[in-house]
Design a protein around this motif. Structure first.
Motif, PDB file in Angstrom:
ATOM      1  N   SER A  58      58.035  23.244  13.997  1.00 41.57           N
ATOM      2  CA  SER A  58      58.878  23.124  12.814  1.00 41.57           C
ATOM      3  C   SER A  58      60.191  22.406  13.171  1.00 41.57           C
ATOM      4  O   SER A  58      60.704  21.590  12.392  1.00 41.57           O
ATOM      5  CB  SER A  58      59.157  24.502  12.227  1.00 41.57           C
ATOM      6  OG  SER A  58      60.101  24.423  11.187  1.00 41.57           O
ATOM      7  N   ALA A  59      60.705  22.700  14.353  1.00 43.94           N
ATOM      8  CA  ALA A  59      61.931  22.042  14.800  1.00 43.94           C
ATOM      9  C   ALA A  59      61.690  20.539  14.945  1.00 43.94           C
ATOM     10  O   ALA A  59      62.515  19.727  14.521  1.00 43.94           O
ATOM     11  CB  ALA A  59      62.391  22.641  16.119  1.00 43.94           C
ATOM     12  N   GLN A  61      59.565  18.731  13.323  1.00 41.41           N
ATOM     13  CA  GLN A  61      59.527  18.186  11.955  1.00 41.41           C
ATOM     14  C   GLN A  61      60.935  18.036  11.394  1.00 41.41           C
ATOM     15  O   GLN A  61      61.294  17.016  10.812  1.00 41.41           O
ATOM     16  CB  GLN A  61      58.786  19.153  11.020  1.00 41.41           C
ATOM     17  CG  GLN A  61      57.288  19.022  11.008  1.00 41.41           C
ATOM     18  CD  GLN A  61      56.691  19.995   9.988  1.00 41.41           C
ATOM     19  OE1 GLN A  61      57.329  20.313   8.973  1.00 41.41           O
ATOM     20  NE2 GLN A  61      55.484  20.457  10.251  1.00 41.41           N
ATOM     21  N   THR A  62      61.722  19.091  11.577  1.00 44.18           N
ATOM     22  CA  THR A  62      63.065  19.136  11.003  1.00 44.18           C
ATOM     23  C   THR A  62      63.957  18.055  11.601  1.00 44.18           C
ATOM     24  O   THR A  62      64.646  17.327  10.892  1.00 44.18           O
ATOM     25  CB  THR A  62      63.678  20.533  11.235  1.00 44.18           C
ATOM     26  OG1 THR A  62      62.744  21.517  10.795  1.00 44.18           O
ATOM     27  CG2 THR A  62      64.982  20.698  10.481  1.00 44.18           C
ATOM     28  N   TRP A  63      63.910  17.964  12.933  1.00 45.29           N
ATOM     29  CA  TRP A  63      64.747  16.944  13.605  1.00 45.29           C
ATOM     30  C   TRP A  63      64.317  15.543  13.183  1.00 45.29           C
ATOM     31  O   TRP A  63      65.123  14.671  12.963  1.00 45.29           O
ATOM     32  CB  TRP A  63      64.640  17.110  15.127  1.00 45.29           C
ATOM     33  CG  TRP A  63      65.828  17.826  15.739  1.00 45.29           C
ATOM     34  CD1 TRP A  63      66.774  17.270  16.547  1.00 45.29           C
ATOM     35  CD2 TRP A  63      66.179  19.205  15.573  1.00 45.29           C
ATOM     36  NE1 TRP A  63      67.725  18.211  16.899  1.00 45.29           N
ATOM     37  CE2 TRP A  63      67.374  19.415  16.308  1.00 45.29           C
ATOM     38  CE3 TRP A  63      65.633  20.273  14.855  1.00 45.29           C
ATOM     39  CZ2 TRP A  63      68.027  20.658  16.377  1.00 45.29           C
ATOM     40  CZ3 TRP A  63      66.280  21.501  14.931  1.00 45.29           C
ATOM     41  CH2 TRP A  63      67.446  21.698  15.678  1.00 45.29           C
ATOM     42  N   ALA A  65      62.901  14.773  10.347  1.00 44.07           N
ATOM     43  CA  ALA A  65      63.366  14.531   8.977  1.00 44.07           C
ATOM     44  C   ALA A  65      64.859  14.237   8.953  1.00 44.07           C
ATOM     45  O   ALA A  65      65.345  13.457   8.145  1.00 44.07           O
ATOM     46  CB  ALA A  65      63.052  15.759   8.115  1.00 44.07           C
TER      47      ALA A  65
ATOM     48  N   LEU C 204      53.207  24.114   7.744  1.00 41.56           N
ATOM     49  CA  LEU C 204      54.441  24.550   8.405  1.00 41.56           C
ATOM     50  C   LEU C 204      55.679  24.011   7.681  1.00 41.56           C
ATOM     51  O   LEU C 204      55.816  22.810   7.486  1.00 41.56           O
ATOM     52  CB  LEU C 204      54.415  24.030   9.853  1.00 41.56           C
ATOM     53  CG  LEU C 204      55.384  24.646  10.843  1.00 41.56           C
ATOM     54  CD1 LEU C 204      55.104  26.116  11.038  1.00 41.56           C
ATOM     55  CD2 LEU C 204      55.301  23.910  12.174  1.00 41.56           C
ATOM     56  N   PRO C 205      56.592  24.881   7.278  1.00 42.90           N
ATOM     57  CA  PRO C 205      57.808  24.403   6.603  1.00 42.90           C
ATOM     58  C   PRO C 205      58.854  23.924   7.614  1.00 42.90           C
ATOM     59  O   PRO C 205      58.681  24.102   8.816  1.00 42.90           O
ATOM     60  CB  PRO C 205      58.314  25.640   5.886  1.00 42.90           C
ATOM     61  CG  PRO C 205      57.848  26.775   6.725  1.00 42.90           C
ATOM     62  CD  PRO C 205      56.575  26.341   7.397  1.00 42.90           C
ATOM     63  N   GLN C 206      59.911  23.361   7.099  1.00 40.97           N
ATOM     64  CA  GLN C 206      61.019  22.974   7.958  1.00 40.97           C
ATOM     65  C   GLN C 206      61.704  24.238   8.479  1.00 40.97           C
ATOM     66  O   GLN C 206      61.566  25.316   7.910  1.00 40.97           O
ATOM     67  CB  GLN C 206      62.002  22.137   7.150  1.00 40.97           C
ATOM     68  CG  GLN C 206      61.394  20.843   6.666  1.00 40.97           C
ATOM     69  CD  GLN C 206      62.091  19.632   7.224  1.00 40.97           C
ATOM     70  OE1 GLN C 206      63.303  19.640   7.417  1.00 40.97           O
ATOM     71  NE2 GLN C 206      61.335  18.580   7.489  1.00 40.97           N
ATOM     72  N   LEU C 207      62.449  24.033   9.535  1.00 41.21           N
ATOM     73  CA  LEU C 207      63.033  25.178  10.249  1.00 41.21           C
ATOM     74  C   LEU C 207      63.842  26.122   9.351  1.00 41.21           C
ATOM     75  O   LEU C 207      63.757  27.343   9.492  1.00 41.21           O
ATOM     76  CB  LEU C 207      63.908  24.655  11.401  1.00 41.21           C
ATOM     77  CG  LEU C 207      64.134  25.604  12.560  1.00 41.21           C
ATOM     78  CD1 LEU C 207      62.836  26.119  13.139  1.00 41.21           C
ATOM     79  CD2 LEU C 207      64.962  24.923  13.640  1.00 41.21           C
ATOM     80  N   LEU C 210      61.593  28.368   7.517  1.00 37.04           N
ATOM     81  CA  LEU C 210      60.571  29.025   8.327  1.00 37.04           C
ATOM     82  C   LEU C 210      60.886  30.507   8.554  1.00 37.04           C
ATOM     83  O   LEU C 210      61.993  30.867   8.920  1.00 37.04           O
ATOM     84  CB  LEU C 210      60.474  28.334   9.701  1.00 37.04           C
ATOM     85  CG  LEU C 210      59.460  28.901  10.668  1.00 37.04           C
ATOM     86  CD1 LEU C 210      58.114  28.214  10.516  1.00 37.04           C
ATOM     87  CD2 LEU C 210      59.933  28.757  12.117  1.00 37.04           C
TER      88      LEU C 210
END
Lengths: 100, 121, 729
Positions: A58-59, A61-63, A65, C204-207, C210
């Protein structure tokens, strides 16, 4: 790879045991570093489970994005073995998430 | 790697049997005689896995598991219950109380070690 | 293997404790005093025996315990009323269970007819009738695990090399919360064969969104294994409720994509085909449906009620713990060997301290000097330590008393008598060495009290007594010893008859004038009880003389008081320990020996006129007009060949079996002392006439005389003494 000279570059050292109990603290640490280029140091990792894997994915993906750099270093055999069991390879975590 | 296993059983025979099998497999063993005693032991020890009987005086296995699961300090510790093959209902209750898995009686050392390996790194 | 044998030994020990617990509990239920704790404890006792028996594959025991447990469970959950009839069956079942345990221990078998009868009776009591199982499955079947033995057709043998399976696995958060771990499940799965794993992280969602302890990933695993589907399912056994799981076998030709392209795509295609049309594939799915929340909650409540119900009274299941009631005192269980080692060491300490005292005196320090005072304190402390250490080994007589009710029931039913047993003082503690040897004499005394003491119901009624006789068993501490009494409220000793029998057997002169007490004590004479009287209950060929002798062997005494029409009381008094002994230290042919003080009546200096030769080297000594055999200890033990001159020696009058007296001839008396008993057998070997050894203050080893054996041996040497004895009365 991000360069050490980057002033906003930060390093997060992962705990040795990335089990169920480690997931929430890991999420908090990562959220606290959001927005900065981050190197995750896996040098202490002995094992990793499904939920910490989720957090790390998820990290990524987040980074991504956020268009911020995120990379992993010092992956231990324990870390790599955990990834392998869970269907990932070292390569999934070494590729540059965001080309500078 | 000598991980610690907590065994909770009111039968001395079972405790000795468990200890024998576990120490032979290289684990360190701490013991408790029932649920209440088990909770006491947990105050000072953090086992890698807990193995508990169901039918015990003072606090039975279900009560013990619920107490452990209700306390954040012990989050994520795998708990295996000792139960008999025919006891689908017991398995079910144990599972709902928060047990990680079970070991079918009559007791077999190989199955015990196998079950522990399945829930602990 | 050794260790396993040790566990088996523990199992049988524990069985004894559980059986005692079982009996106590059942008796309480029979009296209507049972609380739910008692019923639970009773159930647990049987359950626990069954569990251990299962581990050792003791099938007879397991099967009977299972039936017994099932019936008890009905009582426990209120479906079966514990009426007198029901409890009668339960008690007999407990007796049979005890026999099955004993049989399993000794490798014997029990009459299968007996167990069949009880199995039938127990099953008949079960409300559900034959074979009804213990569990309240009805209440739970709605949402309990329906066995997922999926209808796979394995007719073409499961073990053909390398069947492929596609497994999809999506954990739910509970899986992790309960301590399971996907990585470990996959690791186990990999042990089965060749495996490729892919993970779908699309959910999976963003952090920021999550839940760190949520579960968003789904795995698809391609596994090629020689093991069957059961083996795969077993890997998921702990987690299948807390995940969505599908397992599909794909035949070799169904192997869609065995070369080019991404396996993930192939699997996805396969999956889609399955989801679209389940029947199209020669496989089965076992989709696990989440539990309805309401039921989950309901179950939790039920579980929470449990601890309250099963609270309190952790009955000290055996061991040194005397208190059976609530708030169990904190105990530790220690290896007896360690305790014994400690006792040995403290014994050495006592000896060492005595040696030191002696040296100090020899060095010229007078009593009252600073050194001597310091030593006194040391002695005091040493004694105290010794007492404390001995207390560790102390056990309540409860463990022995608990076996008695069954005995009483058996003897009562064999003799047709009605008996109520009252026990008192079962918390009285005594050293383990004594406990271990208490059972046999006590068993005889109880048998005797019922068989010979109590009258038959009709006789009692005729005598204006209740039909039910009372046997009271009590234990107490009295002046540093434990006293155990067995009292009955029967007819008392029939003195005229006892005297007649004794005279008939030549044990006393026909016209001997004996006090009541002396007559009562005749029953302890060897040869008093005869075959004609020995019923198969109290006798088993063993008379009260043997009981008395075995008690004396423990340094104890047995006496009787009797009141005609009111009953008899046998009183047994024993030392609190067999690890230390008060003895008289004597010298014989330069050897130091110890004579147990309990055997000694008096010491005296023989006068020339008192000693008479009987030929064959045998001598007697006249003590207050009674001829008593004089035993030359030096010759008897082979220390010297020539007879000791009685006039320069000392005679110690001792009482032996059956109350007969003998005089032991020794050279000199050194004094009285408490000595620590060292087993000669474990250190050397058994020596006739010697009970044990000890180490004295000056470091010398002294042998402790086995008075009974020495006298028995000397009498077989000189049978000529018998008529003399009889004449002497």
């Amino acid at each position: 790879m991000t360069t050490v000279s980057d002033p906003s570059q930060r390093i997060l050292e992962l705990a040795a045991v990335l089990d169920f109990r480690a997931a929430a603290p890991l999420t908090e640490s990562l959220l606290a570093m959001r927005g900065t280029a981050l190197t995750i140091d896996a040098s202490r990792v002995e094992r990793i489970g499904g939920q910490c894997l989720q957090v790390l994915l998820s990290a990524q993906q987040t980074w991504s994005a956020d268009e911020t750099a995120l990379s992993f270093t010092n992956m231990t055999p324990g870390f790599v073995e955990g990834l392998r069991l869970l269907g990932f390879s070292e390569a999934d975590f070494t590729r540059e998430e965001m080309p500078e | 790697m000598s991980a610690t296993i907590l065994t909770v059983d009111d039968s001395r025979t079972m405790r000795e049997m468990l200890k024998l099998a576990l120490t032979q497999a290289g684990y360190k063993v701490i013991q408790a005689e029932d649920g209440v005693h088990g909770l006491e032991v947990l105050k000072s020890e953090t086992p890698r896995v807990i193995v508990t009987d169901i039918n015990m005086p003072r606090m039975d296995g279900f009560g013990f598991i619920e107490h452990v699961r209700a306390d954040d300090t012990y989050r994520g510790i795998p708990i295996l219950v000792l139960t008999t093959e025919s006891d689908a209902e017991k398995k079910d209750r144990a599972r709902r109380a928060g047990a990680t898995g079970w070991i079918i009686k009559p007791f077999d050392p190989a199955k015990l070690i196998d079950a522990i390996r399945r829930v602990s790194a | 293997m050794d260790a396993m044998a040790a566990v088996k030994q523990t199992f049988f020990q524990e069985c004894e404790e559980q059986l005692a617990e079982l009996e106590t509990g059942l008796l309480a239920m029979e009296r209507g005093e049972a609380e739910s704790d008692t019923v639970n404890a009773v159930f647990r006792a049987v359950h626990s025996i069954k569990g251990g028996a299962g581990a050792f594959s003791l099938e007879d025991l397991v099967q009977f315990a299972h039936v017994f447990e099932t019936t008890l469970d009905h009582v426990r959950n209120g479906a079966l009323e514990p009426t007198a009839d029901v409890m009668g069956v339960m008690l007999r079942a407990a007796d049979l269970l005890a026999d099955l345990v004993a049989a399993a221990r000794d490798g014997l078998s029990v009459d299968s007819g007996r167990s069949e009868v009880l199995v039938t009776e127990l099953t008949a009591l079960s409300p559900g009738g034959v074979g009804a199982d213990t569990e309240e499955e009805d209440d739970l079947s709605d949402f309990s695990f329906t066995p997922v033995t999926v209808a796979f057709d394995f007719s073409d043998a499961p073990a053909d090399a390398g069947r492929s399976y596609t497994i999809t696995f999506k954990p739910r958060p509970e899986l992790y919360a309960k301590g399971n771990e996907t990585a470990l499940v996959l690791r186990e799965l990999e042990r089965l064969g060749q495996m490729e794993t892919s993970c779908d992280a699309s959910a999976l969602p963003q952090l920021a969104e999550l839940d760190p302890e949520g579960a968003y990933l789904e795995w698809t695993i391609r596994l090629t294994t020689e093991k069957g589907e059961d083996a795969i399912r077993e890997v998921f056994e702990f987690v299948e409720w807390d995940s969505s799981l599908t397992i599909q076998a794909s035949d070799a030709d169904a192997d869609v994509d065995s070369g080019a392209g991404s396996t993930e795509d192939a699997f996805a295609a396969l999956l889609r085909s399955i989801q679209g049309d389940e029947t199209a594939l020669p496989t089965a799915t076992a989709e696990i449906i989440p539990l309805p929340l309401a039921e989950e909650r309901e179950a939790v409540v039920e579980v929470e009620a449990q601890p309250a119900k099963a609270s309190a009274a952790r009955n000290g299941s055996g061991g040194a713990n005397a208190n059976a009631n609530a708030a169990a005192p904190q105990t530790i269980r220690a290896d007896l060997e360690r305790v014994d080692r400690l006792i040995d060491l403290v014994g050495e300490l006592v000896i060492n301290q005595a040696m030191l005292s002696q040296r100090v005196m020899e060095a010229g320090h007078v009593p009252g000097s600073a050194v001597a005072l310091g030593l006194d304190e040391l002695e005091h402390l040493t004694r105290e330590i010794q007492d404390c250490v001995m207390a560790i080994r102390a056990q309540a007589v409860k463990s022995v008393f608990q076996r008695i009710p069954r005995l009483v029931r058996e003897v009562a039913s064999m003799t047709g008598k009605q008996v109520r047993l009252i026990t008192d003082g079962e918390g009285t503690e005594v050293d383990k060495t004594v406990i271990d040897r208490l059972n046999d004499p006590l068993t005889h005394m109880i048998r005797n009290a019922i068989d010979h003491g109590l009258e038959k119901p009709e006789v009692r009624i005729a005598a204006g007594k209740p039909a039910e006789g009372v046997v009271r068993l009590s234990a107490m501490h009295r002046s540093g010893r434990i006293v155990i009494e067995v009292a009955d409220d029967g007819a008392g000793i029939n003195r005229a008859r006892v005297k007649a029998i004794a005279a008939e057997k030549g044990l006393i002169a026909a016209d001997a004038a004996l006090s009541d007490e002396e007559i009562d004590n005749l029953i302890f004479l060897p040869g008093f009880s005869t075959a004609s009287e020995v019923s198969n209950i109290s006798g088993r060929g063993v008379g009260m003389d043997v009981v008395k002798r075995s008690i004396q062997g423990l340094g104890g005494r047995l006496s009787i008081t009797s009141r005609p029409g009111k009953g008899s009381t046998f009183t047994m008094s024993l030392p609190l320990t067999l690890a230390v002994l008060d003895g008289m230290v004597v010298t014989v042919a330069d050897q130091t020996l110890v004579v147990p003080l309990t055997a000694i009546i008096e010491t005296l200096q023989p006068k020339p006129a008192d000693v008479h030769g009987l030929g064959g080297g045998a001598r007697v000594i006249a003590i207050r007009d009674t001829f008593t055999p004089l035993i030359d200890v030096g010759r008897e033990l082979g220390f010297r060949n020539t007879a000791t001159d009685p006039l320069v020696a000392v005679a110690i009058l001792v009482e032996t079996e059956g109350g007969r007296r003998s005089a032991l001839l020794v050279d000199t008396i050194q004094g009285q002392r408490q000595v620590v008993i060292k087993s000669l057998e474990s250190n050397y070997r058994h020596v006739p006439g010697i009970a044990a050894a000890t180490i004295l203050g000056d470091g010398r080893v002294a042998l402790i005389i086995d008075v009974d054996t020495v006298i028995a041996n000397s009498q077989s040497d000189a049978t000529i003494l018998e008529p003399v004895l009889a004449a002497a009365g």
